[in-house]
Design an enzyme around this catalytic site. Structure first.
Site: not given
Ligand code: 13P
Length: 255
Positions: A13-15, A98, A100, A170, A176, A216
């Site tokens: 997931n590149w965000k 997600h 976020e 998650e 993150g 993570s």
């Molecule tokens: P990280 O791997 O950067 O913690 O992010 C996880 C995530 O939100 C994947 O959707």
């Protein structure tokens, strides 16, 4: 069904990272490293990168996903993207709900459910994200939170449609932050999710669903997390932006 029969799915997931040119470069680095993968490999990328990503992965085993979609087919929804738009350019997966989006953009279980149903109806495969906040874990209501999300997010999704759904667990406190859930914590909740699916559908349907862990996950901890019975894959943020790290996680899932 035992774990070996479920499809392992590793998705990046590149965000909000990488321009279209950078996306092409990163995928050109990833594709040769994962060409022998014995799992599904997906890169979920920003909307404007999708066309470049699909071109860069044509003829490879890497599938492309979007990071959201709207539930309406078209209309007055400024800034939104429809399932039809994604399908037409060759997108196969879509990340929905997600944390976020839930935290910063007002996403609710009701809108996650609407998006999930629209994605399935259009033939996209949703990766539906659930997870508890740190405070909810500390208050010992993780299971209540997850049960509610699973029930509401998948409301009115048929058993047949469930076959195309991937669930990503998650824990919000692990995203993150560098703070990974232990493999046992990940397993505990992934197994709980499967038990909830068995209640809502039936055991066979639940046993067939791919459940990912995300938060993570990296090349150092993937082996242990993926060794767990109910952890069938990973949704990877930061580590998916580094070709070698992402490929190492794919290799761990291919064992
Ligand atoms: P990280 O791997 O950067 O913690 O992010 C996880 C995530 O939100 C994947 O959707």
């Amino acid at each position: 069904m035992d774990k070996a029969k479920r499809k392992a799915v590793i998705a990046g997931n590149w965000k909000m990272n990488k321009t279209p040119k950078e996306a092409t470069a990163l995928l050109n680095a990833i594709t040769p490293l994962v060409k022998d993968a014995d799992c599904e490999v997906i890169a979920c990328v920003p909307y404007v990168d999708l066309a470049a990503a699909i071109e860069a992965t044509a003829g490879t085993n890497v599938k492309i996903g979007a990071e959201n979609c709207h539930w309406a087919e078209s209309g007055a929804f400024t800034g939104e993207i429809s399932t039809g738009m994604l399908k037409e350019i060759g997108v196969e997966y879509v990340v929905l709900g997600h944390s976020e989006r839930r935290q910063y953009f007002g996403e609710t279980d009701e809108t996650v459910n609407k998006r999930t149903k629209a994605a399935l109806a259009a033939g996209l495969k949703p990766i539906v994200c659930v997870g508890e906040l740190l405070w909810e874990r500390e208050c010992d209501i993780t299971e209540e939170v997850i049960a509610r999300q699973i029930k509401l997010d998948l409301w009115d999704v048929s058993e047949e449609e469930l076959k195309n759904v991937v669930i990503a667990y998650e824990p919000v406190w692990a995203i993150g932050t560098g703070k990974t859930a232990t493999a046992d914590q990940a397993e505990e909740v992934c197994a709980f999710i499967r038990a909830q699916l068995a209640k809502l559908y039936n055991q066979a349907a639940a046993d067939a669903v791919t459940i990912q862990y995300g938060g993570s996950m990296n090349d150092g901890n993937a082996d242990e997390l993926l060794s767990k019975t109910d952890v069938d894959g990973g949704l990877i943020g930061g580590a998916s932006l580094v070709a070698e790290k992402f490929a190492a996680i794919v290799a761990a899932a291919s064992k």
